[in-house]
Enzyme design. Structure first.
Site, PDB file in Angstrom:
ATOM      1  N   PHE A   1      -8.057   7.577   3.016  1.00  0.00           N
ATOM      2  CA  PHE A   1      -8.829   6.569   3.745  1.00  0.00           C
ATOM      3  C   PHE A   1     -10.342   6.834   3.716  1.00  0.00           C
ATOM      4  CE2 PHE A   1     -10.806   5.173   7.722  1.00  0.00           C
ATOM      5  CZ  PHE A   1     -10.453   3.834   7.776  1.00  0.00           C
TER       6      PHE A   1
ATOM      7  N   GLY B   1      -1.039   7.798   1.142  1.00  0.00           N
ATOM      8  CA  GLY B   1      -1.169   7.924   2.593  1.00  0.00           C
ATOM      9  C   GLY B   1       0.034   7.483   3.414  1.00  0.00           C
TER      10      GLY B   1
ATOM     11  N   VAL C   1      -6.037   9.768  10.630  1.00  0.00           N
ATOM     12  CA  VAL C   1      -4.932  10.237   9.784  1.00  0.00           C
ATOM     13  C   VAL C   1      -5.563  10.732   8.485  1.00  0.00           C
ATOM     14  CG1 VAL C   1      -2.706   9.647   8.754  1.00  0.00           C
ATOM     15  CG2 VAL C   1      -3.565   8.303  10.698  1.00  0.00           C
TER      16      VAL C   1
ATOM     17  N   ARG D   1      -2.038   0.389  -7.873  1.00  0.00           N
ATOM     18  CA  ARG D   1      -1.924   1.453  -8.877  1.00  0.00           C
ATOM     19  C   ARG D   1      -0.471   1.667  -9.304  1.00  0.00           C
ATOM     20  NH1 ARG D   1      -5.468   5.784  -5.621  1.00  0.00           N
ATOM     21  NH2 ARG D   1      -4.465   4.654  -3.910  1.00  0.00           N
TER      22      ARG D   1
ATOM     23  N   TYR E   1     -15.120  -3.238   9.837  1.00  0.00           N
ATOM     24  CA  TYR E   1     -13.773  -2.644   9.805  1.00  0.00           C
ATOM     25  C   TYR E   1     -13.096  -2.862  11.159  1.00  0.00           C
ATOM     26  CZ  TYR E   1      -9.893   0.629   9.471  1.00  0.00           C
ATOM     27  OH  TYR E   1      -8.625   1.174   9.484  1.00  0.00           O
TER      28      TYR E   1
ATOM     29  N   ASN F   1       0.870  -2.559   5.540  1.00  0.00           N
ATOM     30  CA  ASN F   1       0.117  -1.314   5.618  1.00  0.00           C
ATOM     31  C   ASN F   1      -1.140  -1.318   4.740  1.00  0.00           C
ATOM     32  OD1 ASN F   1      -0.181   1.813   5.755  1.00  0.00           O
ATOM     33  ND2 ASN F   1       0.167   1.408   3.575  1.00  0.00           N
TER      34      ASN F   1
ATOM     35  N   GLY G   1       0.825  -1.212   0.000  1.00  0.00           N
ATOM     36  CA  GLY G   1       0.000   0.000   0.000  1.00  0.00           C
ATOM     37  C   GLY G   1       0.855   1.255   0.000  1.00  0.00           C
ATOM     38  N   ALA G   2       1.905   1.242  -0.852  1.00  0.00           N
ATOM     39  CA  ALA G   2       2.846   2.370  -0.867  1.00  0.00           C
ATOM     40  C   ALA G   2       2.390   3.496  -1.797  1.00  0.00           C
ATOM     41  CB  ALA G   2       4.235   1.874  -1.291  1.00  0.00           C
TER      42      ALA G   2
ATOM     43  N   SER H   1      -5.081  -0.094  14.101  1.00  0.00           N
ATOM     44  CA  SER H   1      -5.915   1.116  14.169  1.00  0.00           C
ATOM     45  C   SER H   1      -6.494   1.245  15.575  1.00  0.00           C
ATOM     46  CB  SER H   1      -7.070   0.984  13.168  1.00  0.00           C
ATOM     47  OG  SER H   1      -8.019   2.009  13.346  1.00  0.00           O
TER      48      SER H   1
HETATM   49  P1  NDP Z   1      -4.969   5.302   1.850  1.00  0.00           P
HETATM   50  O1  NDP Z   1      -6.284   4.994   1.220  1.00  0.00           O
HETATM   51  O2  NDP Z   1      -4.369   6.637   1.599  1.00  0.00           O
HETATM   52  O3  NDP Z   1      -3.903   4.165   1.455  1.00  0.00           O
HETATM   53  C1  NDP Z   1      -4.258   2.819   1.451  1.00  0.00           C
HETATM   54  C2  NDP Z   1      -3.202   2.033   0.679  1.00  0.00           C
HETATM   55  O4  NDP Z   1      -3.575   0.651   0.679  1.00  0.00           O
HETATM   56  C3  NDP Z   1      -3.102   2.480  -0.767  1.00  0.00           C
HETATM   57  O5  NDP Z   1      -1.756   2.581  -1.122  1.00  0.00           O
HETATM   58  C4  NDP Z   1      -3.784   1.363  -1.536  1.00  0.00           C
HETATM   59  O6  NDP Z   1      -3.147   1.202  -2.803  1.00  0.00           O
HETATM   60  C5  NDP Z   1      -3.480   0.166  -0.636  1.00  0.00           C
HETATM   61  N1  NDP Z   1      -4.405  -0.939  -0.872  1.00  0.00           N
HETATM   62  C6  NDP Z   1      -5.747  -0.984  -0.633  1.00  0.00           C
HETATM   63  N2  NDP Z   1      -6.261  -2.139  -1.050  1.00  0.00           N
HETATM   64  C7  NDP Z   1      -5.220  -2.860  -1.562  1.00  0.00           C
HETATM   65  C8  NDP Z   1      -5.113  -4.129  -2.160  1.00  0.00           C
HETATM   66  N3  NDP Z   1      -6.178  -4.945  -2.327  1.00  0.00           N
HETATM   67  N4  NDP Z   1      -3.893  -4.561  -2.570  1.00  0.00           N
HETATM   68  C9  NDP Z   1      -2.814  -3.775  -2.418  1.00  0.00           C
HETATM   69  N5  NDP Z   1      -2.849  -2.544  -1.864  1.00  0.00           N
HETATM   70  C10 NDP Z   1      -4.048  -2.098  -1.453  1.00  0.00           C
HETATM   71  O7  NDP Z   1      -5.189   5.061   3.410  1.00  0.00           O
HETATM   72  P2  NDP Z   1      -4.157   5.082   4.660  1.00  0.00           P
HETATM   73  O8  NDP Z   1      -2.796   5.434   4.220  1.00  0.00           O
HETATM   74  O9  NDP Z   1      -4.814   5.895   5.695  1.00  0.00           O
HETATM   75  O10 NDP Z   1      -4.257   3.554   5.088  1.00  0.00           O
HETATM   76  C11 NDP Z   1      -3.111   2.747   5.314  1.00  0.00           C
HETATM   77  C12 NDP Z   1      -3.392   1.804   6.467  1.00  0.00           C
HETATM   78  O11 NDP Z   1      -3.603   2.566   7.649  1.00  0.00           O
HETATM   79  C13 NDP Z   1      -4.653   0.946   6.299  1.00  0.00           C
HETATM   80  O12 NDP Z   1      -4.361  -0.352   6.778  1.00  0.00           O
HETATM   81  C14 NDP Z   1      -5.665   1.620   7.210  1.00  0.00           C
HETATM   82  O13 NDP Z   1      -6.648   0.731   7.679  1.00  0.00           O
HETATM   83  C15 NDP Z   1      -4.758   2.095   8.323  1.00  0.00           C
HETATM   84  N6  NDP Z   1      -5.284   3.180   9.158  1.00  0.00           N
HETATM   85  C16 NDP Z   1      -5.659   4.369   8.623  1.00  0.00           C
HETATM   86  C17 NDP Z   1      -6.138   5.376   9.447  1.00  0.00           C
HETATM   87  C18 NDP Z   1      -6.629   6.673   8.924  1.00  0.00           C
HETATM   88  O14 NDP Z   1      -7.328   7.401   9.662  1.00  0.00           O
HETATM   89  N7  NDP Z   1      -6.286   7.068   7.714  1.00  0.00           N
HETATM   90  C19 NDP Z   1      -6.195   5.194  10.905  1.00  0.00           C
HETATM   91  C20 NDP Z   1      -5.785   3.895  11.348  1.00  0.00           C
HETATM   92  C21 NDP Z   1      -5.316   2.937  10.507  1.00  0.00           C
HETATM   93  P3  NDP Z   1      -3.878   0.889  -4.184  1.00  0.00           P
HETATM   94  O15 NDP Z   1      -5.255   1.470  -4.113  1.00  0.00           O
HETATM   95  O16 NDP Z   1      -2.999   1.555  -5.206  1.00  0.00           O
HETATM   96  O17 NDP Z   1      -3.860  -0.594  -4.276  1.00  0.00           O
HETATM   97  C1  8X3 Z   2      -9.079   4.318  10.770  1.00  0.00           C
HETATM   98  C2  8X3 Z   2      -9.465   5.197  11.895  1.00  0.00           C
HETATM   99  O1  8X3 Z   2     -11.302   5.918  13.500  1.00  0.00           O
HETATM  100  O2  8X3 Z   2     -11.948   5.456  11.210  1.00  0.00           O
HETATM  101  O3  8X3 Z   2      -8.575   3.084  11.168  1.00  0.00           O
HETATM  102  O4  8X3 Z   2     -11.385   3.673  12.686  1.00  0.00           O
HETATM  103  S1  8X3 Z   2     -11.102   5.045  12.311  1.00  0.00           S
END
Ligand code: NDP
Ligand code: 8X3
Length: 253
Positions: A191, A13, A187, A35, A154, A88, A9-10, A141
């Site tokens: 998301f 975010g 964050v 992507r 979730y 991630n 998931g690089a 999370s």
């Molecule tokens: P983003 O949506 O910005 O990033 C998510 C990343 O995950 C993207 O790079 C996406 O890449 C990748 N991803 C999703 N589905 C797939 C898949 N099937 N295969 C490969 N890659 C995948 O969100 P965040 O950076 O916020 O999320 C990163 C992590 O942090 C997640 O696990 C999320 O649950 C966790 N998190 C986020 C919080 C928040 O408030 N934002 C809080 C707590 C935890 P692509 O679409 O290109 O495949």
């Molecule tokens: C993402 C944060 O508060 O939506 O893991 O669960 S929250």
């Protein structure tokens, strides 16, 4: 040789912020997501900012067990040792009561956040066994520590990540592989846009009146966790914006 980190998931975010920061710290990077174009752009940006950084990118859907196995086992020879795995890739889809949630949303979350994390870990851990400094970071999370209204599935997936984090620490103990959970609160990334199926207005409203965390904030914590001396493992961290007390109690200005 510098440590090699594989980040799922690089493309966005938190994962993207980790790639940028760890490049600055001299890591070799293996970056994946679905992507491809995003990964290519990120690779160019990192190489411009930190010339000489070694980067290998590949597209991967973590839900596809066969594709995960194939991609990891066919990494080029110079990328066959992984020191750090950052699990991630993950997402939320929908925010509905359990009696009316969309089955397709549930499947996507379970397949990505739980099964995807397992498939990647199963494939990558064998490549970590010769590392002198192996470390797995699982992105959980606040939703893995508590349950909030309509968060049902979730939250369940992130509770599963919490359990798997503990399980990995037990199973990998004798191999000396460190395992740490990083559990963020809000964050501001893509998301919420993903959770609300592209409804940008609804997504923006999540962060109204709050200074949310950034991907960079989380990346800095991860870099700190990874940089502890070899005998120290930080098991579990919960990181929230100052304005957030629980999953749902937020002080908005
Ligand atoms: P983003 O949506 O910005 O990033 C998510 C990343 O995950 C993207 O790079 C996406 O890449 C990748 N991803 C999703 N589905 C797939 C898949 N099937 N295969 C490969 N890659 C995948 O969100 P965040 O950076 O916020 O999320 C990163 C992590 O942090 C997640 O696990 C999320 O649950 C966790 N998190 C986020 C919080 C928040 O408030 N934002 C809080 C707590 C935890 P692509 O679409 O290109 O495949
Ligand atoms: C993402 C944060 O508060 O939506 O893991 O669960 S929250």
């Amino acid at each position: 040789m510098n440590r090699t980190v594989l980040i799922t998931g690089a493309s966005s975010g938190i994962g993207k912020a980790c790639a940028l920061l760890l490049a600055q710290e001299g890591y070799r990077l293996v970056l994946c997501a679905r992507r491809a174009e995003r990964l290519e752009d990120l690779k160019k940006a990192i190489q411009q900012e930190h010339p000489g950084t070694d980067i290998f990118t590949f597209t991967l859907d973590v839900r596809d067990a066969a594709a995960v196995q194939q991609a990891v086992t066919t990494l080029p020879a110079e990328w066959q040792q992984i020191d750090v795995l950052i699990n991630n890739a993950g997402l939320s889809q929908g925010l509905d009561p359990i009696q009316s949630g969309q089955l397709s949303d549930w499947d996507t979350m379970i397949d990505t956040n739980v099964k995807g994390l397992l498939y990647v870990s199963r494939a990558v851990i064998p490549l970590m066994e010769n590392s002198k400094n192996a470390h797995i970071i699982n992105i959980g999370s606040i939703a893995g520590k508590e349950v909030y209204p309509n968060g049902n599935v979730y939250c369940a997936t992130k509770h599963a990540v919490d359990a798997l984090n503990k399980a990995m620490r037990i199973d990998l103990l004798e191999k000396g592989i460190r395992v740490s959970a990083i559990n963020p609160g809000m964050v501001e990334t893509e998301f919420s846009e993903v959770r609300f199926h592209g409804d940008t207005e609804r997504a923006k409203a999540v962060y109204n009146g709050v200074t949310a965390l950034t991907g960079q904030d989380i990346a800095e914590v991860i870099a700190f966790v990874l940089s502890r001396r070899a005998h120290i493992n930080i098991n579990d961290l919960l990181i929230m914006p100052t304005a957030q007390a629980t999953g749902t109690i937020v002080n908005r200005k």
